[in-house]
Design a protein around this motif. Structure first.
Motif, short mmCIF file in Angstrom:
data_model
loop_
_atom_site.label_atom_id
_atom_site.label_comp_id
_atom_site.label_asym_id
_atom_site.label_seq_id
_atom_site.Cartn_x
_atom_site.Cartn_y
_atom_site.Cartn_z
N ARG A 122 -2.09 1.85 -6.21
CA ARG A 122 -1.89 1.05 -5.02
C ARG A 122 -2.92 1.48 -3.99
O ARG A 122 -3.33 2.63 -3.97
N SER A 123 -3.36 0.59 -3.14
CA SER A 123 -4.38 0.98 -2.17
C SER A 123 -3.73 1.77 -1.04
O SER A 123 -2.52 1.76 -0.87
N LEU A 147 0.83 -0.29 8.30
CA LEU A 147 1.58 -0.51 7.06
C LEU A 147 2.04 -1.96 7.03
O LEU A 147 2.80 -2.39 7.89
N PRO A 156 -3.34 2.29 3.11
CA PRO A 156 -3.21 1.23 4.12
C PRO A 156 -4.53 0.90 4.81
O PRO A 156 -5.44 1.71 4.87
N ASP A 187 -3.85 3.55 10.96
CA ASP A 187 -3.47 2.75 9.80
C ASP A 187 -2.28 1.87 10.12
O ASP A 187 -1.40 2.23 10.88
N LEU A 217 9.45 7.59 5.64
CA LEU A 217 8.39 8.12 6.51
C LEU A 217 8.74 7.91 7.97
O LEU A 217 8.59 8.81 8.80
N ASN A 228 6.68 9.12 -0.22
CA ASN A 228 5.59 8.15 -0.07
C ASN A 228 6.14 6.73 0.00
O ASN A 228 5.67 5.82 -0.67
N SER A 229 7.16 6.57 0.83
CA SER A 229 7.80 5.28 0.99
C SER A 229 7.91 5.01 2.49
O SER A 229 8.06 5.94 3.26
N ALA A 230 7.85 3.74 2.88
CA ALA A 230 7.68 3.43 4.30
C ALA A 230 8.85 3.88 5.16
O ALA A 230 8.66 4.50 6.21
N TRP A 259 8.59 12.50 4.29
CA TRP A 259 7.18 12.34 3.92
C TRP A 259 7.00 12.24 2.43
O TRP A 259 6.20 11.45 1.94
N ALA A 307 0.85 -1.18 0.00
CA ALA A 307 0.00 0.00 0.00
C ALA A 307 0.89 1.23 0.00
O ALA A 307 2.10 1.15 0.22
N HIS A 308 0.27 2.38 -0.25
CA HIS A 308 1.00 3.63 -0.12
C HIS A 308 1.48 3.80 1.31
O HIS A 308 0.87 3.31 2.25
N ALA A 309 2.54 4.54 1.47
CA ALA A 309 3.07 4.76 2.82
C ALA A 309 2.30 5.83 3.56
O ALA A 309 2.27 5.84 4.78
N TRP A 310 1.69 6.76 2.83
CA TRP A 310 0.95 7.83 3.50
C TRP A 310 -0.19 7.22 4.27
O TRP A 310 -1.01 6.49 3.73
N SER A 311 -0.22 7.51 5.55
CA SER A 311 -1.19 6.83 6.40
C SER A 311 -1.39 7.67 7.65
O SER A 311 -0.68 8.64 7.87
#
Lengths: 118, 307, 423
Positions: free
Chosen positions: C152-153, C170, C155, C168, B130, B125-127, B122, A50-54
């Protein structure tokens, strides 16, 4: 004084603009041909699910509130530092009382595990 | 207008020289600790060569980044590094921004470093970037208060928030002696605000590069130069506020400013190669429970001596 | 204008991203070569060095990692026989006993100067949904998170394990070629903020594909099963293995220069003075003290036959205790008490010092084959579930250090760890 601040602002803007111009020039001189697989965020070789923005759980939010309290104390300490020698002992005692009250807050936050995450 | 241009050129030259010297120190100390062979020529050329490689690479992007914020991150960081250098006085009354509240301006610039680091984390958009960005907020918020407090303690004897006045007040006794806890707390919090090892959580190797993971090419080069610039800026102000700035025998004032700045840069570079990264939680607790009371004690001890 | 810049860049240490496969040569030693520099992220590298055969589960991640490198890029395949993937057929070839650094340096220079065309993408991105959703940011569909935003969805939501907030989560598969994890190991993590929720370690891809290999520095342990080996050689191999583990730990702590020094001491014939000086620097850095109380593996979970991990949890199980070759050397197993990350790191340091003493005391003594060999290599499959349980609830940095503290030898043949008492 305004001219000094203007100088600081000018230097800030010039440095920021220099970076932006360098980035833009580099993109203009050799344009970026990106293929799709290169765009995947890297997590070791697998595609992310999924996208990392959360809605990220910011576990230190309690510490951030404590920081706000001390930030407001900082606001008062700046002018206090300038007049301290002139005011003498009263200034010292009054600021000491202020700080001790805030330190009780830090002690409380520490004992309530607001500063730890796991 | 010409004064502004002259100011810009002066700060640009100082920043470039500082960044290059910091990079050379880094390479030299790294080579010494790692016991790699390599003469002085290698140490001088390697940072330049490494910068050239990064400059030649293309800037990559990710699938759905925040492109504008990502572009702003290194620009903002370098701008803040430049602002930090503007408040440093090289001679009595000679500084690019000789404002009566230099400490506040410097503190604001140091605090704002959080923003570009978070944006750098930020935007891709990568884990893992972030995670690095959020770590920077924890680190920065915790270290900002002790950082500002020791600067205030140094301002007490000078009765002024202007950095030039603080340096002038150290003519008899340097602040490193007069405010004894000042420099140690400063050296513990300044690298935390500059995400410099041993506080490199945001860009740490446990995140495989953290905020720098997805950055490449000119963007990465500007980012790394800006980080070195912030380090040099903080060392310069630290040298002015704690080590007496332009005061010193024999050599002219500006030379002393440079030497003291480079000394602090050297100390921070050695700490980078010899001290393990401080864990995030441990740092937050340490900053609030140890560094903050130490900084407050510093303020009150200095105040007591001045009575 | 760019030409002098490119010439300057061509002379730099080549930033390399290392993919470790099954190789008969020392892939660690390549980090020490001054002509190249191994980097943490593929986006900082110009050359992809594929060291050895990659098993099938690792081929797609390798292709995706290759594509993550920015242009100009090149690949180098280091090994014997056919390259494991089609896209490596055009790569620069280095035999297993060749000099990879020269090839990497050359490939870097050629790519940077434009003499060799930069390699095109080799991976295919599958399961990519349509790029447009509904609405200006593709978030559309029903509600804020319906639709498929940009391929992509977003989270999923889940309750946080620590305080119950519904935020959320990840879900990331941290891949086989992530520089913070042991090379070749993948884990599926659920990240609640920066805390690791449930996680699962993948199986050893080398074992499932039959590609297990023996690293050259660990050869004495393999030979000692069937041949006579000098005790000093065996203990030197143990020192080398633990120093390499220490080098990886130091790198995770951000001490890259100290890590290179540890690797240098591990690769070169060890003199006890250099080892002692290194250990003192390591102790002063604070790295071995990290991780007290995290990722505790109890003595029951550690069990027998698990080497350093068991001894760090307090189980005094060392195959050398019952080995007649070690009896005249006065061997006593070293243990720690708590079994946390700190205990495992300190156990390795203590075993390095113990092996140094044994080396000096052994002289020319030779060990006869027969008793089980005390092998420091730990296969992944031995402890997959217990380790995954200890990682749950840790912050990401602590979880990485914890995983590193187990020192999994990905690719070790499964029979390497013979439990004590089993021939």
């Amino acid at each position: 004084m305004l001219s000094s601040l203007a100088a600081a602002l000018f230097v800030f803007l010039a440095a920021a603009l220099a970076v932006l111009v360098y980035r833009w020039l580099d993109g203009a001189v050799s344009p970026n041909t990106q293929e799709e697989p290169q765009l995947v965020p890297f997590t070791g070789g697998h595609e992310p699910a999924a996208h990392a923005w959360s809605r990220f759980h910011v576990r230190y939010y309690a510490m951030a509130v404590l920081f706000l309290a001390f930030d407001m104390e900082m606001v008062f300490m700046y002018p206090w530092a300038v007049v301290y020698v002139r005011e003498g002992l009263t200034a010292l005692v009054e600021m000491l009382m202020f700080i001790v009250i805030l330190l009780v807050g830090v002690l409380y936050a520490w004992r309530e595990n607001a500063l730890s995450w796991q | 207008m010409t004064a502004l241009l002259f100011a810009g050129v002066a700060v640009g030259a100082a920043l470039s020289a500082g960044v290059l010297t910091a990079a050379v120190f880094d390479a030299a100390v790294g080579a010494t600790v790692a016991r790699t062979a390599g003469g002085p020529r290698g140490v001088l050329l390697t940072p330049l060569r490494r910068a050239a490689v990064v400059a030649v690479q293309r800037r990559t992007t990710t699938e759905r980044p925040d492109a504008r914020a990502w572009a702003l991150a290194p620009a903002l960081l370098l701008g803040l590094a430049a602002v930090m250098l503007t408040v440093v006085p090289v001679a009595p009354g000679v500084a690019v921004a000789d404002v009566p509240h230099g400490v506040v301006l410097f503190g604001a610039a140091a605090a704002t470093v959080l923003i570009p680091v978070f944006l750098q984390g930020w935007s891709p958009n990568s884990a893992f970037p972030l995670l690095g960005g959020y770590r920077m907020f924890a680190q920065g918020l915790s270290s900002m208060i002790p950082f500002a407090l020791v600067l205030i303690a140094a301002a007490l004897p000078a009765e002024s928030l202007a950095i030039g006045d603080i340096v002038a007040s150290q003519q008899g006794l340097w602040n490193v002696v007069r405010t004894p806890l000042g420099l140690p707390v400063y050296l513990a919090t300044a690298p935390a605000l500059a995400f410099w090892q041993p506080f490199s959580g945001p860009a740490g190797s446990d995140l495989a590069g953290g905020v720098e993971l997805e950055a490449s090419g000119p963007h990465l080069l500007a980012w790394r130069c800006a980080q070195y610039g912030v380090l040099v800026g903080m060392s310069a102000v630290g040298a002015a506020v704690f080590l007496g700035g332009w005061a010193g025998p024999a050599l002219p004032g500006p030379v002393w400013v440079v030497l003291k700045t480079l000394f602090l840069v050297f100390v921070l570079v050695v700490a980078r190669h010899l001290v393990a990264r401080v864990r995030m939680e441990r740092f937050v607790v340490g900053a609030w429970v140890v560094l903050l009371p130490a900084a407050l004690a510093d303020v009150f001890i200095t105040g007591w001596w001045l009575l | 204008m760019t030409n002098p810049l490119r010439h300057l860049a061509a002379g730099a240490p080549a930033p390399t991203y290392l993919l470790r496969g099954a190789l008969d040569a020392d892939a660690d030693a390549v980090r020490l070569d001054p002509r190249l520099r191994v980097v943490d992220s593929p986006r900082h590298a110009t050359v992809l060095l594929v060291a050895g055969r990659l098993p099938d589960p690792l081929l797609t991640p390798a292709a995706l990692t290759h594509d993550a490198l920015p242009h100009p890029r090149a690949s180098v395949w280091w090994g014997d026989g056919d390259p494991p993937a089609r896209w490596l057929r055009e790569a620069v070839r280095v035999p297993a006993d060749g000099d990879p650094a020269a090839a990497v340096c050359d490939a870097h220079a050629q790519a940077v100067l434009g003499r060799r065309p930069s390699e095109p993408a080799v991976g295919t991105v599958v399961d990519r949904a349509a790029w447009d959703g509904v609405g200006p940011y593709g978030h559309g569909g029903s509600g804020m998170t319906g639709g498929t935003p940009y391929g992509r969805s977003l989270p999923d939501r889940d309750d946080d394990p620590r305080d119950g907030l519904t935020l959320d989560v990840l879900r990331v598969t941290v891949g086989p070629f992530f520089s913070a994890l042991p090379p070749g190991l993948s884990i599926d993590v659920r990240l609640y903020g920066d805390l690791v929720g449930a996680c699962e370690l993948h199986e050893d891809p080398f074992a499932t594909s039959g590609l297990s290999f023996v690293a050259p520095h660990a050869e004495p342990f393999e030979r000692a099963r069937t041949e006579r080996v000098a005790v000093a050689n065996l203990e030197q191999a143990r020192i080398s293995h633990h120093l390499r583990a220490l080098a990886r730990t130091l790198r995770l702590h951000g001490l890259h220069a100290l890590s290179d020094r540890a690797l240098r001491v591990a690769v070169a014939p060890t003199s006890s003075r250099s080892v002692e000086r290194l250990l003192r620097l390591v102790a002063a850095s604070g790295a071995p003290r990290a991780g007290a109380g995290t990722a505790v593996l109890t003595a029951e979970a550690a069990g027998l036959g698990l080497g350093v991990v068991a001894r760090a949890s307090g189980v005094a199980d060392d195959a050398r205790e019952h080995d007649p070759a070690y009896a005249p050397l006065g061997f006593e197993p070293v243990t720690q008490r708590r079994g946390d990350v700190r205990a495992r790191t300190q156990q390795r340091v203590a075993e390095i010092r113990q092996s140094l003493r044994l080396c000096q005391a052994a002289g020319d003594a030779v060990r006869e084959p027969g008793p089980p060999v005390e092998d420091p290599r730990l296969p992944v499959d031995a402890l997959r579930e217990p380790v995954a349980e200890t990682l749950a609830g840790l912050e990401w940095g602590d979880a990485v250090l914890a995983l590193d503290s187990f020192d999994f030898a990905v690719g070790t043949p499964r029979a390497a760890r013979a439990p004590a008492g089993v021939p």
